[in-house]
Design a protein around this motif. Structure first.
Motif, PDB file in Angstrom:
ATOM      1  N   SER A  30       0.838  -1.210   0.000  1.00 42.60           N
ATOM      2  CA  SER A  30       0.000   0.000   0.000  1.00 42.60           C
ATOM      3  C   SER A  30       0.864   1.247   0.000  1.00 42.60           C
ATOM      4  N   HIS A  87       0.891   5.215   0.709  1.00 51.81           N
ATOM      5  CA  HIS A  87       0.135   6.220   1.464  1.00 51.81           C
ATOM      6  C   HIS A  87       0.593   7.612   1.107  1.00 51.81           C
ATOM      7  N   GLU A  88      -0.334   8.428   0.618  1.00 48.78           N
ATOM      8  CA  GLU A  88      -0.018   9.803   0.246  1.00 48.78           C
ATOM      9  C   GLU A  88      -1.072  10.688   0.880  1.00 48.78           C
ATOM     10  N   THR A 114      -4.059  11.381   2.800  1.00 44.65           N
ATOM     11  CA  THR A 114      -5.132  10.475   3.208  1.00 44.65           C
ATOM     12  C   THR A 114      -5.416   9.433   2.121  1.00 44.65           C
ATOM     13  N   ILE A 156      -4.835   6.183   0.061  1.00 42.18           N
ATOM     14  CA  ILE A 156      -4.097   4.926   0.160  1.00 42.18           C
ATOM     15  C   ILE A 156      -4.383   4.120  -1.094  1.00 42.18           C
ATOM     16  N   LYS A 161      -3.781   0.495  -2.926  1.00 38.68           N
ATOM     17  CA  LYS A 161      -3.320  -0.852  -2.610  1.00 38.68           C
ATOM     18  C   LYS A 161      -3.145  -1.675  -3.879  1.00 38.68           C
TER      19      LYS A 161
END
Lengths: 70, 203
Positions: B121, B123-124, B126, B128, B130
């Motif tokens: 995943s 994460h940037e 908020t 996400i 996958k």
């Protein structure tokens, strides 16, 4: 200096990492929804011709192709 | 003329190698790679030929490690047929390493991690994103660049749950009935990959 590290089960069974990785990728591709599955399976198609050599001359080549009609 | 060159070359090479074998600098810290004594000996012997190039002169210098930890992680996520993410700046990446889910933040210790089938995943803020990764490697560099390579990576929505269940049942049965080591290994791989996909879809 013999290595005593635990080997992965596939290595112990005589498989190389590349074989393992390709099997994993193949299994994932087989579980995709259409149309992604078709695109993915087309990536696995191979097309090659092998000929063994004897006495400096190539013998009859073996053609392995996944694209029909070629 | 060239017979003398090899003697001069080996003389300057052994002088350099005997002292460098004990104290090796990291490749990011090496100064310019031109060896002046070698170049001078070469010019004496073969003044009309350029001194030979070494592989280092063709390489771009490695980006230096920043003295303070960067705020963002630069991710390059590539597949054999496509470049999924290229130089994307993100906050965190969680990769499915063989030693477990590994969270990678900027300033992570340089690591080479082998990946197992599982969820990766990105994460940037908020956001996400996958992907299910079939297997591959992750190279985490000192300058907060992460190179992740996978053979096959799909967004979770593209996986068909019923085929996963069917595959899992198939391979569990094959594992029970396998005879040779190789068959057992293949069935075991099948079980692992399908269980990972199952867990990914339900988790």
């Amino acid at each position: 200096m013999a290595s005593s590290a635990a080997v992965p089960f596939w290595r112990a069974a005589g498989m190389t990492y590349i074989t393992y990785s390709n099997i994993c990728a193949n299994l994932v591709r087989n579980c995709l929804k259409e149309p992604f599955k078709e695109e993915a399976l087309s990536r696995e198609k191979v097309h090659f011709s092998i000929s063994k050599w004897a006495d400096g001359k190539p013998e009859k080549p073996i053609l392995r192709s996944d694209t029909p009609g070629v | 003329m060239l017979r003398q060159a090899s003697r001069l070359l080996s003389r300057s090479v052994t002088a350099a190698s005997s002292k460098s074998v004990t104290a090796r600098a990291f490749s990011t810290e090496l100064p310019s790679t031109v060896d002046s004594t070698f170049v001078e000996s070469w010019k004496k012997v073969a003044p009309n030929m350029d001194p030979p190039q070494t592989p280092s002169s063709f390489m771009k210098p490695r980006p230096s490690t920043a003295s303070s930890i960067p705020t963002k992680l630069t991710v390059n996520f590539v597949l054999p047929y496509a470049s999924e993410l290229s130089g994307k700046e993100v906050d965190m990446v969680i990769i499915p390493a063989t030693t477990g889910q590994m969270g990678v933040l900027p300033g992570h210790v340089p690591t080479i991690a082998e990946l197992k089938p599982g969820i990766m995943s990105v994460h940037e803020g908020t956001d996400i994103k996958k992907y299910f990764v079939s297997s591959g490697f992750a190279f985490l560099h000192a300058n907060s660049v992460a190179d992740i390579i996978a053979v096959e990576a799909v967004p979770l929505e593209n996986i068909d749950a019923s085929q996963v269940q069917k595959g899992l049942a198939d391979f569990t049965q094959k594992l029970a009935s396998a005879s040779t080591d190789l068959e057992k290994a293949e069935a075991q791989i099948g079980v692992e990959v399908h269980s990972a996909m199952n867990a990914a879809l339900s988790g």
